[in-house]
Design a protein around this motif. Structure first.
Motif, PDB file in Angstrom:
ATOM      1  N   CYS A 188       7.557  -2.195  -4.942  1.00 49.38           N
ATOM      2  CA  CYS A 188       7.211  -3.487  -5.524  1.00 49.38           C
ATOM      3  C   CYS A 188       7.744  -4.622  -4.673  1.00 49.38           C
ATOM      4  CB  CYS A 188       7.802  -3.572  -6.934  1.00 49.38           C
ATOM      5  SG  CYS A 188       7.402  -5.087  -7.837  1.00 49.38           S
ATOM      6  N   SER A 189       6.925  -5.623  -4.487  1.00 51.31           N
ATOM      7  CA  SER A 189       7.362  -6.851  -3.832  1.00 51.31           C
ATOM      8  C   SER A 189       8.529  -7.451  -4.622  1.00 51.31           C
ATOM      9  CB  SER A 189       6.197  -7.842  -3.802  1.00 51.31           C
ATOM     10  OG  SER A 189       6.642  -9.161  -3.598  1.00 51.31           O
ATOM     11  N   PRO A 190       9.439  -8.134  -3.944  1.00 51.18           N
ATOM     12  CA  PRO A 190      10.561  -8.749  -4.662  1.00 51.18           C
ATOM     13  C   PRO A 190      10.201 -10.039  -5.400  1.00 51.18           C
ATOM     14  CG  PRO A 190      10.721  -9.231  -2.334  1.00 51.18           C
ATOM     15  CD  PRO A 190       9.572  -8.273  -2.497  1.00 51.18           C
ATOM     16  N   LYS A 208      11.381   0.915  -6.292  1.00 51.63           N
ATOM     17  CA  LYS A 208      12.149   0.265  -5.235  1.00 51.63           C
ATOM     18  C   LYS A 208      11.541  -1.099  -4.953  1.00 51.63           C
ATOM     19  CE  LYS A 208      13.571   0.649  -0.458  1.00 51.63           C
ATOM     20  NZ  LYS A 208      13.302   1.204   0.829  1.00 51.63           N
ATOM     21  N   LEU A 209      12.388  -2.130  -4.964  1.00 48.62           N
ATOM     22  CA  LEU A 209      11.934  -3.434  -4.495  1.00 48.62           C
ATOM     23  C   LEU A 209      11.875  -3.351  -2.976  1.00 48.62           C
ATOM     24  CD1 LEU A 209      13.870  -6.016  -6.684  1.00 48.62           C
ATOM     25  CD2 LEU A 209      11.514  -5.223  -6.919  1.00 48.62           C
ATOM     26  N   GLU A 210      10.741  -3.676  -2.421  1.00 48.99           N
ATOM     27  CA  GLU A 210      10.516  -3.536  -0.982  1.00 48.99           C
ATOM     28  C   GLU A 210      10.116  -4.890  -0.419  1.00 48.99           C
ATOM     29  OE1 GLU A 210      10.626  -2.559   2.465  1.00 48.99           O
ATOM     30  OE2 GLU A 210      10.815  -0.741   1.246  1.00 48.99           O
ATOM     31  N   ASP A 211      11.028  -5.511   0.345  1.00 49.32           N
ATOM     32  CA  ASP A 211      10.759  -6.827   0.926  1.00 49.32           C
ATOM     33  C   ASP A 211       9.463  -6.848   1.726  1.00 49.32           C
ATOM     34  OD1 ASP A 211      13.094  -7.833  -0.186  1.00 49.32           O
ATOM     35  OD2 ASP A 211      14.267  -7.579   1.646  1.00 49.32           O
ATOM     36  N   GLY A 212       9.143  -5.753   2.383  1.00 47.41           N
ATOM     37  CA  GLY A 212       7.964  -5.690   3.236  1.00 47.41           C
ATOM     38  C   GLY A 212       6.646  -5.829   2.503  1.00 47.41           C
ATOM     39  N   GLY A 242       2.287   1.318   6.804  1.00 46.96           N
ATOM     40  CA  GLY A 242       3.573   1.850   7.239  1.00 46.96           C
ATOM     41  C   GLY A 242       4.480   2.185   6.072  1.00 46.96           C
ATOM     42  N   LEU A 243       4.527   1.324   5.073  1.00 50.55           N
ATOM     43  CA  LEU A 243       5.362   1.570   3.894  1.00 50.55           C
ATOM     44  C   LEU A 243       4.865   2.769   3.101  1.00 50.55           C
ATOM     45  CD1 LEU A 243       5.847  -2.127   2.727  1.00 50.55           C
ATOM     46  CD2 LEU A 243       7.590  -0.628   3.739  1.00 50.55           C
ATOM     47  N   VAL A 244       3.543   2.872   2.966  1.00 46.81           N
ATOM     48  CA  VAL A 244       2.956   3.998   2.239  1.00 46.81           C
ATOM     49  C   VAL A 244       3.171   5.304   3.014  1.00 46.81           C
ATOM     50  CG1 VAL A 244       0.750   4.984   1.457  1.00 46.81           C
ATOM     51  CG2 VAL A 244       1.287   2.573   1.002  1.00 46.81           C
ATOM     52  N   HIS A 290       0.485  -8.297  -3.407  1.00 50.71           N
ATOM     53  CA  HIS A 290      -0.219  -9.580  -3.337  1.00 50.71           C
ATOM     54  C   HIS A 290      -1.480  -9.478  -2.475  1.00 50.71           C
ATOM     55  CE1 HIS A 290       3.712 -11.361  -4.529  1.00 50.71           C
ATOM     56  NE2 HIS A 290       4.197 -10.414  -3.751  1.00 50.71           N
ATOM     57  N   ASN A 291      -2.368 -10.442  -2.682  1.00 45.84           N
ATOM     58  CA  ASN A 291      -3.473 -10.671  -1.751  1.00 45.84           C
ATOM     59  C   ASN A 291      -2.964 -11.617  -0.671  1.00 45.84           C
ATOM     60  OD1 ASN A 291      -5.312  -9.069  -2.977  1.00 45.84           O
ATOM     61  ND2 ASN A 291      -6.416 -10.723  -3.991  1.00 45.84           N
ATOM     62  N   PRO A 292      -3.513 -11.612   0.519  1.00 39.01           N
ATOM     63  CA  PRO A 292      -4.688 -10.849   0.905  1.00 39.01           C
ATOM     64  C   PRO A 292      -4.387  -9.416   1.344  1.00 39.01           C
ATOM     65  CG  PRO A 292      -4.075 -12.244   2.733  1.00 39.01           C
ATOM     66  CD  PRO A 292      -3.106 -12.544   1.609  1.00 39.01           C
ATOM     67  N   GLY A 293      -3.123  -9.033   1.454  1.00 42.83           N
ATOM     68  CA  GLY A 293      -2.792  -7.703   1.956  1.00 42.83           C
ATOM     69  C   GLY A 293      -3.425  -6.572   1.185  1.00 42.83           C
TER      70      GLY A 293
END
Length: 158
Positions: free
Chosen positions: A53-55, A76-80, A91-93, A107-110
């Motif tokens: 999850c995004s922070p 896990k909160l993941e800054d990336g 990469g995170l996945v 979030h969008n647009p990612g």
């Protein structure tokens, strides 16, 4: 088959004067959307084994509402994830290939760019993910997390 569930945060309040984007909370509508997303995941038996999850406050609040319905799991909160490109998200996945069903709350647009990138290798043709929207991607066997390797099996929005 492994599954990747992408959940865009639900509707958030606009930033107040001097308020950082990371601190924007969900709106009342957003909370209802997040709860609806949790109900949809539970009804479709799409319960994650792990969550990245995004922070940002709005993503954390979305996740909290979802997990309040689906049940808690490793998270896990993941800054990336915040402001991530599709490459960063891949990469995170890929770092979590040990997980059978991974949920990414971001979030969008990612997120909206990641779906066509993983399903058909396209980096320019995407249709968007509305707030609270969910895309479920499946990977056959031990397929690598790479462009064109996934199948979009479900798409839902509140």
């Amino acid at each position: 088959m492994r599954e990747l569930i992408l959940l865009r945060h639900a509707h958030a309040e606009p930033a107040g004067t001097g308020q950082a984007d990371l601190d924007r909370p969900l709106s009342a509508v957003g909370l209802a959307e997040a709860e609806a997303a949790g109900k949809w995941l539970k009804e479709n038996k799409l319960l994650p084994d792990c969550v990245l999850c995004s922070p940002a406050r709005r993503t954390r609040e979305t996740l909290e509402a979802v997990l309040g319905i689906t049940g808690y799991t490793e998270q896990k909160l993941e800054d990336g994830v915040y402001d991530a490109t599709p490459g960063t998200l891949i990469g995170l996945v890929a770092d979590r290939t040990d997980v059978q069903r991974l949920l990414v709350v971001g979030h969008n647009p990612g997120l909206e760019q990641l779906v066509p990138f993983l399903t058909d290798g396209s980096s320019s043709d995407y249709r968007g993910m509305p707030p609270g929207g969910i895309a479920v991607l499946s990977f056959e066997g031990e397929s690598a997390i790479e462009p064109g390797a996934a199948t979009l099996t479900q798409f839902w929005w509140p």
